[in-house]
Design an enzyme around this catalytic site. Structure first.
Site, short mmCIF file in Angstrom:
data_model
loop_
_atom_site.label_atom_id
_atom_site.label_comp_id
_atom_site.label_asym_id
_atom_site.label_seq_id
_atom_site.Cartn_x
_atom_site.Cartn_y
_atom_site.Cartn_z
N HIS A 231 -1.60 -31.51 51.93
CA HIS A 231 -2.39 -32.43 51.11
C HIS A 231 -1.70 -32.77 49.79
O HIS A 231 -2.25 -33.49 48.97
CB HIS A 231 -3.77 -31.80 50.86
CG HIS A 231 -4.81 -32.74 50.38
ND1 HIS A 231 -5.38 -32.65 49.13
CD2 HIS A 231 -5.39 -33.80 50.98
CE1 HIS A 231 -6.28 -33.59 48.98
NE2 HIS A 231 -6.31 -34.31 50.08
N LYS B 25 -8.66 -35.72 40.71
CA LYS B 25 -8.76 -34.26 40.69
C LYS B 25 -8.16 -33.80 39.37
O LYS B 25 -7.03 -33.29 39.31
CB LYS B 25 -7.98 -33.63 41.87
CG LYS B 25 -8.40 -34.17 43.26
CD LYS B 25 -7.46 -35.23 43.73
CE LYS B 25 -7.59 -35.59 45.19
NZ LYS B 25 -8.88 -35.93 45.70
N ASP C 252 -11.43 -27.53 26.11
CA ASP C 252 -11.21 -27.41 24.67
C ASP C 252 -10.24 -28.48 24.20
O ASP C 252 -10.38 -29.65 24.56
CB ASP C 252 -10.78 -25.99 24.32
CG ASP C 252 -11.88 -24.98 24.60
OD1 ASP C 252 -13.06 -25.39 24.62
OD2 ASP C 252 -11.58 -23.79 24.79
#
Length: 415
Positions: free
Chosen positions: A113, A295, A300
């Site tokens: 993938h 994805k 932070d």
């Protein structure tokens, strides 16, 4: 999970095919020595034809060109297309090709993938963008929203070594070509920027949960902000638990998920988790402009990741995946601005009252869902573990009977 950050990299975010394809095709066409491409999906649409032109241009200049496609994601490459590439000297190989049964593709588990390009061992591209026209806005309402990164600097040496080993090992860790892979040191490339980075992969041998562990460690360490945009969201019990804990300790946790999915079951599965997450304080945004295929995530002010790995059982427990993890304030802020633009202009924030259901049914369903999530990393190992084959594309087509070569993307493929 590796703790080695490689400093001195330049990393550029590329959003959607409009930014990605022109840049990667230009770099491939101008290659002088070597091009290596790994992709899950390659279609013979206008994007696939442009990739072929770039690969042939590189080969005609004398560059060594290797392409590895997945047999499930790219099942219908024609003899003419393959011949055009191979006659120019491109080595096109197929990861774990399989026959069809009554028109259905088999071998859907444990796919290759990854989406990686390395040019001349000096520049790399990593992300979630396949080579198909549905990554361009002019494809229409089903055009996908997605991301990749272009990398220069010492990290490229590690990615280069990885793809060289992937070629030699047939993409999955076993000897295939049995040729010696040259050692590439991390310091063999000069520094190009200020980004510290790691290249993190997932396979079915030594690195079975590295990407998920990076996510969980980052969520645990987050102090004020966490944004995850992921196309196929159905993670394991432990990752869900870390998200809830982060929200409860005051972290602004936001999930950007599919509101207009390419596969309806994606939204159904994700929505089964909504109430459990939202009652802990997690904010959920459904991207409704077109299918989300990204994805990516940030935490932070410095941490970010871009890659091929979804947060679902296939990516976290079965598929071969690759992500780049970054530590840089400027990149983190730029990615946040792009994701904030989505949240403000193309998403609907889900409200608690939108997902409430009768209490008894919700409790029963949650019990089964969370126990399923809790144990799927264990039972995934019971699934078929045949040794994947890598074959030259010519051998695959010669062994496969004629089929319908419709080039339209197959909507049943999770990419």
């Amino acid at each position: 999970m590796s703790a080695n950050w490689i400093p001195g990299n330049k990393v550029v975010l590329l959003e959607n095919g409009e930014e990605y394809f022109p840049r990667v095709f230009e770099c491939i066409a101008n290659a002088q020595r070597e091009v290596i491409v790994e992709t899950f999906i390659l279609f013979e649409d206008k994007v696939g034809q442009q990739l072929a032109e770039a690969l042939i241009a590189a080969a005609n200049k004398g560059a060594k060109v290797d392409v590895l496609v997945d047999g499930f994601g790219s099942p219908d490459l024609s003899d003419a297309y393959i011949g055009r590439l191979t006659s120019a000297g491109v080595r096109l190989r197929v990861f774990d090709p399989g026959p069809r049964l009554w028109g259905w593709r088999l071998k859907m588990l444990r796919r290759m993938h990854r989406k990686i390009v390395v040019v001349d061992g000096e520049r790399a591209f990593v992300g979630g963008i396949n080579y198909s026209a549905d990554h361009l806005a002019d494809f229409g309402p089903q055009a996908k929203q997605d991301y990749a990164v272009e990398i220069e600097g010492p990290l490229v040496a590690q990615i280069h070594r990885f793809v060289l080993h992937a070629i030699a090992a047939g993409g999955a860790g076993r000897s295939w070509l049995r040729r010696r892979v040259p050692a590439v040191q991390f310091d063999s490339l000069p520094e190009s920027g200020s980004v510290a980075a790691q290249f993190v992969t997932r396979d079915n041998r030594r690195h079975t949960n590295d990407i998920e562990r990076h996510y969980r460690a980052t969520i645990r360490a987050a102090r004020h902000r966490l944004v995850i945009a992921n196309a196929y969201f159905f993670p394991g019990y432990r990752l869900i638990r870390e998200l809830r804990r982060a929200a409860r300790r005051g972290v602004d946790v936001r999930l950007i998920l599919q509101g207009e999915p390419d596969m309806p079951i994606v939204k159904t599965a994700a929505r089964m988790l909504y109430h459990h997450l939202m009652h802990a304080g997690v904010k959920i945004y459904e991207y409704c402009e077109r299918p989300l295929h990204g994805k990516v995530a940030l935490a932070d002010d410095e941490w970010a990741t871009v890659g091929s790995s979804n947060l679902d059982p296939l990516s976290l427990s079965l598929n071969l995946e690759a992500n780049v993890v970054l530590r840089d304030r400027e990149f983190n802020q730029h990615l946040y601005e792009r994701l904030e633009h989505l949240m403000c202009n193309a998403c609907n924030q889900v409200q608690v009252q939108d997902v409430e259901e009768p209490g008894t049914w919700r409790m029963v369903r949650s019990f089964f869902v969370f126990h399923l999530m809790r144990w799927y990393p264990s039972w995934a190992s019971w699934l078929p573990t045949h040794t994947p084959r890598v074959m030259a594309a010519e051998a695959v087509t010669s062994a496969t009977p004629p089929r319908n070569l419709d080039r339209s993307p197959d909507r049943t493929v999770e990419a």
